[in-house]
Design a protein around this motif. Sequence first.
Motif, short mmCIF file in Angstrom:
data_model
loop_
_atom_site.label_atom_id
_atom_site.label_comp_id
_atom_site.label_asym_id
_atom_site.label_seq_id
_atom_site.Cartn_x
_atom_site.Cartn_y
_atom_site.Cartn_z
N ASN A 21 15.55 -11.74 0.75
CA ASN A 21 17.03 -10.97 -0.05
C ASN A 21 16.32 -10.59 -1.10
N GLY A 39 7.70 -11.55 -3.93
CA GLY A 39 6.53 -11.20 -2.78
C GLY A 39 6.81 -9.80 -1.85
N CYS A 87 12.57 -24.87 -13.49
CA CYS A 87 13.60 -24.82 -11.93
C CYS A 87 13.84 -25.12 -11.45
N GLY A 88 12.96 -24.90 -10.01
CA GLY A 88 12.50 -25.32 -8.94
C GLY A 88 11.28 -24.71 -8.56
N GLY A 111 14.73 -12.77 -7.30
CA GLY A 111 15.60 -13.71 -6.94
C GLY A 111 16.65 -13.69 -7.47
N ALA A 112 17.72 -14.25 -6.70
CA ALA A 112 19.13 -14.91 -8.20
C ALA A 112 19.00 -14.57 -9.10
N VAL A 113 18.40 -16.14 -9.52
CA VAL A 113 18.19 -16.59 -10.98
C VAL A 113 17.24 -15.98 -11.49
N LYS A 144 10.36 -5.68 -3.56
CA LYS A 144 11.17 -6.01 -4.98
C LYS A 144 10.36 -6.21 -5.91
N TYR A 167 3.02 -11.72 -5.06
CA TYR A 167 2.04 -12.90 -4.87
C TYR A 167 1.18 -12.55 -3.49
N ASN A 211 10.12 -21.55 -10.70
CA ASN A 211 10.73 -22.18 -9.92
C ASN A 211 10.14 -21.53 -8.20
N LEU A 220 16.51 -16.98 3.20
CA LEU A 220 15.86 -17.07 2.15
C LEU A 220 14.36 -17.22 1.56
N PRO A 268 18.07 -21.60 -2.09
CA PRO A 268 17.51 -22.82 -1.80
C PRO A 268 16.95 -23.99 -1.65
N GLY A 326 21.08 -26.97 -13.72
CA GLY A 326 22.54 -26.41 -14.83
C GLY A 326 23.86 -26.93 -15.44
N TYR A 346 9.78 -26.66 -0.62
CA TYR A 346 10.72 -26.72 -0.02
C TYR A 346 10.89 -27.51 1.54
N PHE A 391 14.96 -29.31 -14.99
CA PHE A 391 16.91 -29.00 -14.94
C PHE A 391 17.58 -28.79 -13.93
P1 NAP Z 1 16.15 -16.55 -4.81
O1 NAP Z 1 15.25 -16.19 -5.69
O2 NAP Z 1 17.29 -15.90 -4.91
O3 NAP Z 1 15.81 -17.26 -3.41
C1 NAP Z 1 14.76 -17.65 -2.77
C2 NAP Z 1 13.51 -16.91 -2.89
O4 NAP Z 1 12.02 -17.80 -3.03
C3 NAP Z 1 12.99 -15.81 -1.77
O5 NAP Z 1 13.89 -14.22 -1.91
C4 NAP Z 1 11.45 -15.90 -1.65
O6 NAP Z 1 11.56 -14.42 -2.92
C5 NAP Z 1 11.30 -17.14 -2.80
N1 NAP Z 1 10.17 -17.90 -1.69
C6 NAP Z 1 10.42 -18.47 -1.16
N2 NAP Z 1 9.26 -19.33 0.14
C7 NAP Z 1 8.54 -18.97 -1.51
C8 NAP Z 1 6.93 -19.23 -1.74
N3 NAP Z 1 6.57 -20.46 -0.49
N4 NAP Z 1 6.67 -19.06 -2.30
C9 NAP Z 1 7.19 -18.45 -3.56
N5 NAP Z 1 8.31 -17.46 -3.32
C10 NAP Z 1 9.09 -17.92 -2.43
O7 NAP Z 1 17.14 -17.86 -4.92
P2 NAP Z 1 17.90 -18.40 -5.91
O8 NAP Z 1 18.81 -19.56 -5.66
O9 NAP Z 1 17.43 -17.36 -7.57
O10 NAP Z 1 16.78 -19.97 -6.69
C11 NAP Z 1 15.96 -19.14 -7.29
C12 NAP Z 1 14.82 -21.55 -7.41
O11 NAP Z 1 15.80 -22.09 -8.43
C13 NAP Z 1 14.50 -22.09 -6.37
O12 NAP Z 1 13.13 -23.06 -6.33
C14 NAP Z 1 15.66 -22.96 -6.36
O13 NAP Z 1 15.58 -24.48 -5.93
C15 NAP Z 1 16.24 -23.52 -8.44
N6 NAP Z 1 17.57 -23.42 -8.28
C16 NAP Z 1 17.69 -24.93 -9.20
C17 NAP Z 1 18.81 -24.41 -9.95
C18 NAP Z 1 18.51 -25.76 -11.01
O14 NAP Z 1 19.60 -26.27 -11.44
N7 NAP Z 1 17.77 -26.30 -11.48
C19 NAP Z 1 19.54 -24.08 -8.81
C20 NAP Z 1 19.97 -22.26 -8.73
C21 NAP Z 1 18.63 -22.74 -8.33
P3 NAP Z 1 10.05 -14.01 -3.10
O15 NAP Z 1 9.73 -12.23 -1.67
O16 NAP Z 1 9.55 -13.35 -3.87
O17 NAP Z 1 8.88 -14.58 -1.72
#
Ligand code: NAP
Length: 327
Positions: free
Chosen positions: A317, A173, A238-239, A151-153, A177, A193, A216, A312, A48, A269, A244, A267
């Motif tokens: 995913n 979503g 985290c996000g 999702g992944a995280v 899932k 949601y 997230n 994504l 993302p 990682g 975005y 934060f």
């Molecule tokens: P992920 O959750 O595998 O994929 C993104 C998911 O976000 C999508 O599958 C979708 O799932 C959901 N999404 C998309 N638009 C949305 C919205 N408007 N409202 C709610 N959910 C929405 O991705 P990930 O890599 O694991 O990352 C998850 C979060 O962690 C992101 O915010 C990312 O930026 C953050 N992150 C932060 C760090 C850090 O170091 N701080 C590192 C990695 C990732 P649904 O089916 O649930 O909608």
Amino acid sequence: MPKSREIHLTRRPAGMPQESDFTLVERDVADAGDGEVLVQNLYMSVDPAMRPRLTAGQALDEAMMGGALGRVVQSKHEGFAVGDLVTNRLGFREYFTSDGKGLTKLTPDPDLPLTVHMHALGMTGFTAYGGLLHIGALKDGEQVFVSTAGGAVGSVAAQIAKIKDCYVVGSTGSDEKARWLSDEVGLDAVINYKTQPIRGALEAATPKGLDVYFDNVGGDHLEAALRRMNTLGRIPVCGFISGYNSGRSAVSNLSNIIYSRVMLRGFVGTDFMHMYGDFQRDMAGWLKDGRVKYQETIREGISQAPQALIGLMHGDNAGKMLVRVSS
Ligand code: NAP
């Protein structure tokens, strides 16, 4: 001299990215010279965080930045041998030459699939682990909410909280899932949601309030969680994927943090690298004994990378989004 295809950003998107914002470009890549290696990427990570960089940070007409796992196919560098696996952040491209800077050798766990090193057993899983245990200071048996739990995280964070005997609510979503999170992962409550307004559904699912919200999403999810936080609750941020595309993620009740003494902290990682050894030991064990389950969504071929990134943002995913560049 191999030919390499790369994905370039050729137009900055307004809102949701379109495939036409990207171009597949073919380039000649030089063979490895003295002190260099030639790397063939095997998998690319689709994240993302790439979306905000499309607005600012990602150069136009250059290969998209991002994480990848590759194999050394030529080496004139004493630190690398042909066949070595290396992680890199050189992104959406098939081949590249390198003097070794920015390459990290990977010794894969022989008892686990290679791809888990790109999510649950890599920085993705580590983000969940440190975000929850270090930033969120999670204690056994607490009340926890994790957004993007499919999702992944999120899926890793939710399962770590279950391992710590917490009551865990996840949001996602899609019904598919949600079923995986309920039936396979065993979360205590799951909210789709998109079919249930998050505010009311979270209230119904958290009769004892929330001690930790692993955020997230930001926006409406953060607002819903802020209403449910117990005194001295923690929100590791985290996000905020809900913002975005627009660059905005509004929350109207931030003042809730005052009377409930809630800690809200962003934060990345790398903030808790001192925990990396513990993480690798714990996570490898949890993956092997099935206490942490994972899903992967793998798109085939570099040409699918733009669609994977757009997907994504639509929630296409389940678990980690990857692109297989070469087998
Ligand atoms: P992920 O959750 O595998 O994929 C993104 C998911 O976000 C999508 O599958 C979708 O799932 C959901 N999404 C998309 N638009 C949305 C919205 N408007 N409202 C709610 N959910 C929405 O991705 P990930 O890599 O694991 O990352 C998850 C979060 O962690 C992101 O915010 C990312 O930026 C953050 N992150 C932060 C760090 C850090 O170091 N701080 C590192 C990695 C990732 P649904 O089916 O649930 O909608």
